[in-house]
Design an enzyme around this catalytic site. Structure first.
Site, PDB file in Angstrom:
ATOM      1  CG  ASP A 159       2.011   4.263   3.227  1.00  0.00           C
ATOM      2  OD1 ASP A 159       1.345   4.455   3.025  1.00  0.00           O
ATOM      3  OD2 ASP A 159       2.920   3.254   3.574  1.00  0.00           O
TER       4      ASP A 159
ATOM      5  CE  LYS B 293       0.466   2.050   1.338  1.00  0.00           C
ATOM      6  NZ  LYS B 293       1.364   1.146   2.364  1.00  0.00           N
TER       7      LYS B 293
ATOM      8  CB  CYS C  30       5.336   1.736   1.535  1.00  0.00           C
ATOM      9  SG  CYS C  30       4.709   0.563   2.698  1.00  0.00           S
TER      10      CYS C  30
HETATM   11  C1  C5J Z   1       6.303   2.036   4.559  1.00  0.00           C
HETATM   12  C2  C5J Z   1       7.285   0.520   6.150  1.00  0.00           C
HETATM   13  N1  C5J Z   1       5.407   2.826   4.520  1.00  0.00           N
HETATM   14  N2  C5J Z   1       8.484   1.071   6.159  1.00  0.00           N
HETATM   15  N3  C5J Z   1       6.102   1.134   5.429  1.00  0.00           N
HETATM   16  O1  C5J Z   1       7.386   2.014   3.912  1.00  0.00           O
HETATM   17  O2  C5J Z   1       7.250  -0.318   7.141  1.00  0.00           O
END
Ligand code: C5J
Length: 236
Positions: free
Chosen positions: A32, A137, A170
């Site tokens: 991400d 995702k 994540c």
């Molecule tokens: C991730 C989030 N990618 N913090 N998402 O960690 O909402």
């Protein structure tokens, strides 16, 4: 890294203990690294976070990504986000809290956390090559409602070098999912970041505690070192 001249096993300095990895069964999993989390005006900032906290992970990831590309390691990028009609976004996620903008609302980088919008894309510094795998995702974990498991199986992957953001959300969720599926997860401490430095620290501690209950924790320099002197010398 495996090639006609060298061995395929690399020993990575890590906690709670070093780990020997067969590079041919290892993938780099970058979680991400999207504008929505990294830049002002995206999902992360709408939740009230200081997005500048995440910038420190970019260079370490770039160095390992460059080495992975050089050695032919499988590279997988993930992106958290939702379909434009929000059919894959649980109301419990969309309605939660009091963000300045909700998932799906229009923002300066397009609709917040929606696939195809500018904010949903990966930051230019780590942009995937056409040959690399990108997993979209809907959840925090990269295995939930995605094809990731099938892809890793197809490539014979047993070990994951994991980095990205955020450490405790994540990255941790994905490591836990992967651990339950039998993967050895080796997490790059300097290649992860959180909006909350204390959560970053604890997130890593939780992975490596109790003899590595979820996996191992290393750093980018140790991975480059283990990949071989030629790779370490070419570090950007
Ligand atoms: C991730 C989030 N990618 N913090 N998402 O960690 O909402």
């Amino acid at each position: 890294m495996t090639n006609s001249k060298g061995p395929s096993i690399g020993k990575v300095a890590a906690e709670p203990e070093p780990i020997a990895l067969d590079w041919t069964a290892t993938a780099l999993l970058i979680i991400d690294m999207q504008r929505d989390f990294m830049e002002p005006g995206g999902f992360g900032e709408t939740l009230g976070n200081d997005v500048s906290q995440l910038a420190r992970a970019v260079k370490p990831i770039a160095s390992v990504l460059s080495a992975a590309r050089e050695t032919g390691m499988l590279v997988v990028h993930t992106r958290e986000g939702h379909l434009p009609d929000l059919s894959d976004a649980p109301p419990a996620k969309v309605e939660r809290g009091a963000p300045s903008l909700r998932i799906g609302d229009p923002g300066p980088m397009g609709r917040i956390l929606i696939r195809g919008e500018a904010g949903h894309d990966i930051i230019p510094e780590l942009y995937p090559l056409d040959s690399e795998i990108v997993i979209d995702k809907p959840g925090k974990g990269a295995f939930y409602a995605t094809e990731l498991g099938d892809i890793l199986e197809k490539y014979g992957i047993e070990n994951l070098l994991v980095c990205g953001v955020t450490t405790e959300v994540c990255v941790n969720t994905t490591v836990r999912e992967a651990n339950d599926r039998g993967y050895r997860c080796v997490v790059l401490a300097d290649g992860c970041a959180s909006y909350f430095p204390e959560f970053h620290e604890m997130g890593l501690k939780m992975i490596k505690a109790q003899g590595g209950i979820f996996g191992w924790v290393t750093n980018s320099a140790a991975v480059l070192e283990a990949l071989g002197p030629e790779v370490a010398a070419n570090r950007p």
